[in-house]
Every structure is written in C-alpha cells, then in structure tokens.
Motif scaffolding. Structure first.
Motif, mmCIF file in Angstrom:
data_model
loop_
_atom_site.group_PDB
_atom_site.id
_atom_site.type_symbol
_atom_site.label_atom_id
_atom_site.label_comp_id
_atom_site.label_asym_id
_atom_site.label_seq_id
_atom_site.Cartn_x
_atom_site.Cartn_y
_atom_site.Cartn_z
ATOM 1 N N ASP A 126 0.805 -1.225 0.000
ATOM 2 C CA ASP A 126 0.000 0.000 0.000
ATOM 3 C C ASP A 126 0.836 1.273 0.000
ATOM 4 O O ASP A 126 0.432 2.293 0.561
ATOM 5 C CB ASP A 126 -0.946 0.006 1.211
ATOM 6 N N GLY A 127 1.975 1.239 -0.656
ATOM 7 C CA GLY A 127 2.819 2.421 -0.742
ATOM 8 C C GLY A 127 2.498 3.264 -1.973
ATOM 9 O O GLY A 127 1.907 2.794 -2.945
ATOM 10 N N LEU A 128 2.894 4.520 -1.912
ATOM 11 C CA LEU A 128 2.800 5.428 -3.049
ATOM 12 C C LEU A 128 4.186 6.002 -3.294
ATOM 13 O O LEU A 128 4.751 6.693 -2.433
ATOM 14 C CB LEU A 128 1.797 6.547 -2.785
ATOM 15 N N PHE A 129 4.735 5.712 -4.464
ATOM 16 C CA PHE A 129 6.070 6.163 -4.836
ATOM 17 C C PHE A 129 5.908 7.096 -6.029
ATOM 18 O O PHE A 129 5.720 6.649 -7.158
ATOM 19 C CB PHE A 129 6.958 4.957 -5.151
ATOM 20 N N MET A 130 5.944 8.392 -5.768
ATOM 21 C CA MET A 130 5.619 9.378 -6.798
ATOM 22 C C MET A 130 6.759 9.512 -7.808
ATOM 23 O O MET A 130 7.852 8.978 -7.632
ATOM 24 C CB MET A 130 5.291 10.712 -6.142
ATOM 25 N N ALA A 131 6.495 10.258 -8.860
ATOM 26 C CA ALA A 131 7.384 10.306 -10.024
ATOM 27 C C ALA A 131 8.813 10.654 -9.641
ATOM 28 O O ALA A 131 9.065 11.570 -8.853
ATOM 29 C CB ALA A 131 6.854 11.319 -11.028
#
Length: 265
Positions: A115-120
């Motif tokens: 459930d991670g978010l790794f942005m650009a």
C-alpha cells in the motif's frame, strides 16, 4: 515463461522465457519483463515499463510508464551476485521511479511493503527496507541500507543517507537531507534536516488516543531537556514509560544505530 490465460499482454511487450505473469495482469505496450520476474494477481504495468532481475511484485500493484524496477544496484562493489527485490501488494509506483535489488554485503534483499505510493522520479537503492503505507513524494532519493517504518511520509526532493533508520509514522518535510536516524512519529524538516517535534497531525489522523499523545509530548520534552546524554535520558524513559508509543520510541533509540540520531534542539 508462464502467462496466465486471463492476463492481457500487449503485442509489443517483451516477456522473456521464465517470467511468471499472474491472473488478471495487464502488460502495456513496449514493456520489458525479464526471465526471473514474478507478477502476482492483477498487477498492471503501463507502457514502457522495465521489470528485470529476481523481482517479485505483489497483487494489484500498478507501475506507471518509464519506471525501471529490479535493475542492478548502483554500487561499485556489486559483482553480479544473485540478489532480490520484493515489492508488496497494492503499491502505486509512478513514472520514472527506479528500484534496485540488494547486494551480497547488505543481505541480498531490497523489500517494499504494501500500500505504498512512490511518486514520479523516486529512487529506492539496494538493500533498503520500506514498510507499509509509505509515501515517497516526487524525486525522493533513498540510499542503500535505509530502513523506513510503516506510515512514513517523505517530502519531495528529500534525500535519505545510507544506513539511516526512519521510525514508524514520521514525516520528513520537503527539501530535507536526512543524515541521522529519525524517531518514530517525529516531525523533521530543514535543508540539513532537524528534529522539530512530533507528527501531531499524523497521530490525530490515525486516531491515536489523547493520553498517548500527551505521554509522547512529555517524553519528547524529557529527551530535549533532561539531565545526562540523549541515550541516558532514553534509558530513564524506558523505566518510566506507561504508553506503548513512548516505549516504541525508547526501543528505537536504544536499538542499533549506524548513523546516530536527529535529537531535539
């Protein structure tokens, strides 16, 4: 090569022999998937994604265009040894993100939780261990051997020095260079990152009991102003703590550290 019949693979994608593509996966145009890659159920790769190396990607993770996942570490000591990258479930890995596998000297494994978010533009280096529900904002650079706990947010354009530990629930402000360990639930900010209090907003959003927040604020004040060294203050806290959150903080401080700690100024 094992591609589940329910998977959708674009005709221009290259899936090398030996790769395993799970049920319901979607592989977009011009993707490249290496022979040791294993994709779980419902994984989606947008166009132009490269996944290589001994890489496992968990169910329902989505990887956006031009990400490169599992390529060899950026470490001159790396000699081609067999190492792994494990990515958990339901992650969102945005454009131009890079994630490297481990090295023999660092345990051989880079692991990303769920459930991670790794942005650009983010980079996760070799042998890093990242927990669940972590957010790395645009262009964050995580160096080798870093450990990031659950529910951590790292602001955009920040850098995490190798071997640093970041405790659960901490928040790092944008444009910060973090060169020492960060306490659980701490607030850190500044070009040369400084410990600036507790992540009170995050604690309240997660529904932490007011008594625990009060206990943490008192513990933080003692760590800041008490007698003796930082470690001695933490040891006294360990004997007096009646909150699980304070005990978590103390256990973190008294654990092994390769970089020392960001301490209250």
């Amino acid at each position: 090569m094992a591609i589940d019949p329910s998977a959708e693979v674009h005709s221009s994608a290259v899936v090398e022999a030996g790769a395993q593509i799970g049920p319901g996966c979607k592989i977009g145009a011009f993707c490249l998937i290496g022979p040791k890659v294993r994709l779980g159920t419902g994984v989606e790769l947008k166009s132009h994604v490269v996944v290589t190396g001994d890489t496992v990607i968990g169910d329902e993770t989505v990887i956006f265009s031009f990400a490169v996942i599992g390529e060899i570490p950026q470490d001159k000591k790396f000699g081609g040894e067999e190492t792994r990258l494990e990515i958990g479930q339901r992650n969102r890995i945005r454009e131009h993100v890079t994630m490297n596998p481990g090295t023999a000297g660092g345990g051989g494994l880079t692991r990303i939780g769920d459930d991670g978010l790794f942005m650009a533009g983010c980079h996760v280096a070799h042998d890093a261990i990242i927990g669940n529900h972590v957010i790395l904002v645009n262009n964050v650079a995580v160096a080798g051997h870093v450990i990031i706990g659950d529910q951590v947010i790292v602001g955009g354009l920040s850098g995490i020095h190798q071997f640093v530990r970041i405790g659960r629930g901490a928040i790092i402000g944008a444009l910060s260079m973090v060169t020492a360990d960060v306490l659980p639930h701490a607030l850190v900010q500044g070009p040369r990152a400084e410990l600036d209090g507790l992540n009170l907003v995050g604690l309240k959003r997660r529904g932490v009991d007011r008594a625990d927040i009060t206990a943490m604020r008192a513990a933080f004040l003692m760590l800041k102003q008490g007698d003796g060294s930082f470690q001695e203050r933490a040891q006294r806290l360990s004997e007096e703590a009646d909150s699980d959150y304070v005990r978590e903080m103390v256990t973190f401080i008294l654990g092994d550290s390769d970089r020392g700690f960001l301490t209250p100024s």
